[in-house]
Motif scaffolding. Structure first.
Motif, PDB file in Angstrom:
ATOM      1  N   GLU A 180      -7.429   0.150   1.499  1.00 26.64           N
ATOM      2  CA  GLU A 180      -8.589  -0.107   2.356  1.00 26.64           C
ATOM      3  C   GLU A 180      -8.304   0.648   3.947  1.00 26.64           C
ATOM      4  O   GLU A 180      -9.112   1.250   4.458  1.00 26.64           O
ATOM      5  CB  GLU A 180      -9.099  -1.318   2.776  1.00 26.64           C
ATOM      6  N   SER A 215      -9.590   6.230   4.914  1.00 22.66           N
ATOM      7  CA  SER A 215     -10.309   7.457   5.801  1.00 22.66           C
ATOM      8  C   SER A 215      -9.190   8.436   6.177  1.00 22.66           C
ATOM      9  O   SER A 215      -9.596   9.488   6.293  1.00 22.66           O
ATOM     10  CB  SER A 215     -10.754   6.651   6.881  1.00 22.66           C
ATOM     11  N   PRO A 246      -7.413   9.916   1.154  1.00 19.68           N
ATOM     12  CA  PRO A 246      -7.930   9.246  -0.166  1.00 19.68           C
ATOM     13  C   PRO A 246      -6.941   9.423  -1.260  1.00 19.68           C
ATOM     14  O   PRO A 246      -6.789   8.573  -2.247  1.00 19.68           O
ATOM     15  CB  PRO A 246      -8.931  10.646  -0.476  1.00 19.68           C
TER      16      PRO A 246
END
Length: 359
Positions: free
Chosen positions: A12, A16, A19
């Protein structure tokens, strides 16, 4: 935190930015959990595991390659993890600690003697060669020494404004590198933001302590260093190249050793006439809990300064000095910057968003 939860949280946090690393973290299944449980807890950090996997040939662009490596080369993978000491050595971690070095330099009358504990290649051994800008977000910047606003030109070049009257976002030069080559960092800041300093950080000696120190001047050393960097993070790799050039210009004395057992040897390697200060940046998470406290106790016994940027909560003494509103689960409070065991700021994992807690 169990292994599966740790990797889910990492996925998590990193999604950003990378990936591919997020996909690897999400691919951890029962078999991989079982494999990781065979190695010491300090060797299960995702960054370390992924660096070793890449060294063994796993391709981060293939989400299934981590599972394949664990299945087809399990003994090799476990053995490599058990002996691994890979660190990303991210120079962005200097962003929250440069103001602490500047504050220390301003109050001592001799150059600092730096022991970078867990130094890898020493890319964080160069706080004096950092030009640091603070991007102050929506709040006035106060000079803590005089309790007055600092007036700086606006980005457009218009005359300086009295920021007591108008909160705004502005960029402030906090520290200027003492020499070139250097590294330029920009950090988003809030809270009790430190005032700019006119005192340069003077470092008279540098010692890099690491279980497997990397000589950045050796062929292939830089490639080894960036194994832990997500493949998408090309800007981070470029920054590391800048830091490598600065480190080559001011190389530390490299010592092979671990914490806490070799701390005394590293401190004793400093020459007379310097003010000793130990630096740890993301190092102590790799040190088992009991040894971690022994390190803290030894720093105190030696009476030397200690500047740290470590995961929030892993140091009980530092955690006890945090305000009640700091949530370790907040991504922007992932790490705590401290000076001599007192929490001064919290930041995101990369040190680019910093909330200052006290002057």
């Amino acid at each position: 935190m169990d292994t599966r939860t740790r990797y889910a949280a990492f996925a998590e946090r990193i999604a950003s930015v990378s990936p591919s690393y997020a996909a690897w973290a999400r691919s951890v299944d029962d078999a991989l959990v079982g494999l990781l449980d065979e190695v010491p807890e300090t060797k299960r950090q995702p960054e370390l595991v992924f660096a070793v996997a890449r060294r063994l040939g796993a391709d981060p662009s293939d989400p299934g390659s981590l599972r394949v490596l664990g299945r087809e080369a399990r003994p090799t993978f476990v053995a490599a993890l058990a002996s691994a000491t890979v660190q990303a050595n991210d120079p962005r971690r200097l962003g929250p600690v440069v103001p602490l070095f500047a504050a220390l330099a301003a109050r001592v009358d001799r150059p600092l003697g730096l022991v970078d504990a867990g130094a890898a290649a020493g890319l964080c051994s160069i706080p004096d060669r950092v030009t640091l800008d603070h991007r102050v977000l929506g709040a006035p910047l106060l000079d803590a020494r005089a309790d007055r606003a600092v007036v700086r030109p606006s980005p457009s070049g218009a005359p300086g404004r009295d920021v007591r009257q108008e909160a705004q976002t502005m960029t402030v030069r906090v520290h200027t590198a003492v020499a070139e080559p250097s590294v330029h960092l920009t950090v988003d800041v809030s809270g009790a933001v430190p005032a700019p300093t006119s005192t340069p950080i003077s470092i008279g000696a540098r010692v890099a302590l690491d279980p497997n120190p990397i000589d950045i001047a050796e062929p292939g050393a830089f490639d080894r260093l960036v194994e832990a960097v997500p493949p998408e993070a090309t800007d981070r790799t470029a920054l590391m190249r800048e830091a490598a050039r600065a480190t080559l210009a001011a190389p530390p004395v490299r010592l092979r050793g671990t914490l806490p057992g070799d701390l005394d040897r590293a401190l004793d390697a400093l020459p007379d006439g310097v003010e000793p200060v130990v630096l740890t940046t993301g190092t102590l998470v790799y040190v088992p809990g009991a040894d971690r406290q022994r390190f803290v106790d030894r720093v105190r016994d030696r009476g030397v300064h200690w500047i740290a940027l470590e995961r929030t909560g892993i140091l009980s003494g530092v955690a006890a000095t945090l305000p009640a509103d700091v949530d370790p689960a907040d991504p922007d409070a992932f790490a705590t910057a401290s000076l001599d065991g007192v929490a001064m700021a919290v930041s995101d994992p990369f040190g680019v968003r910093v909330r200052w807690l006290r002057h």
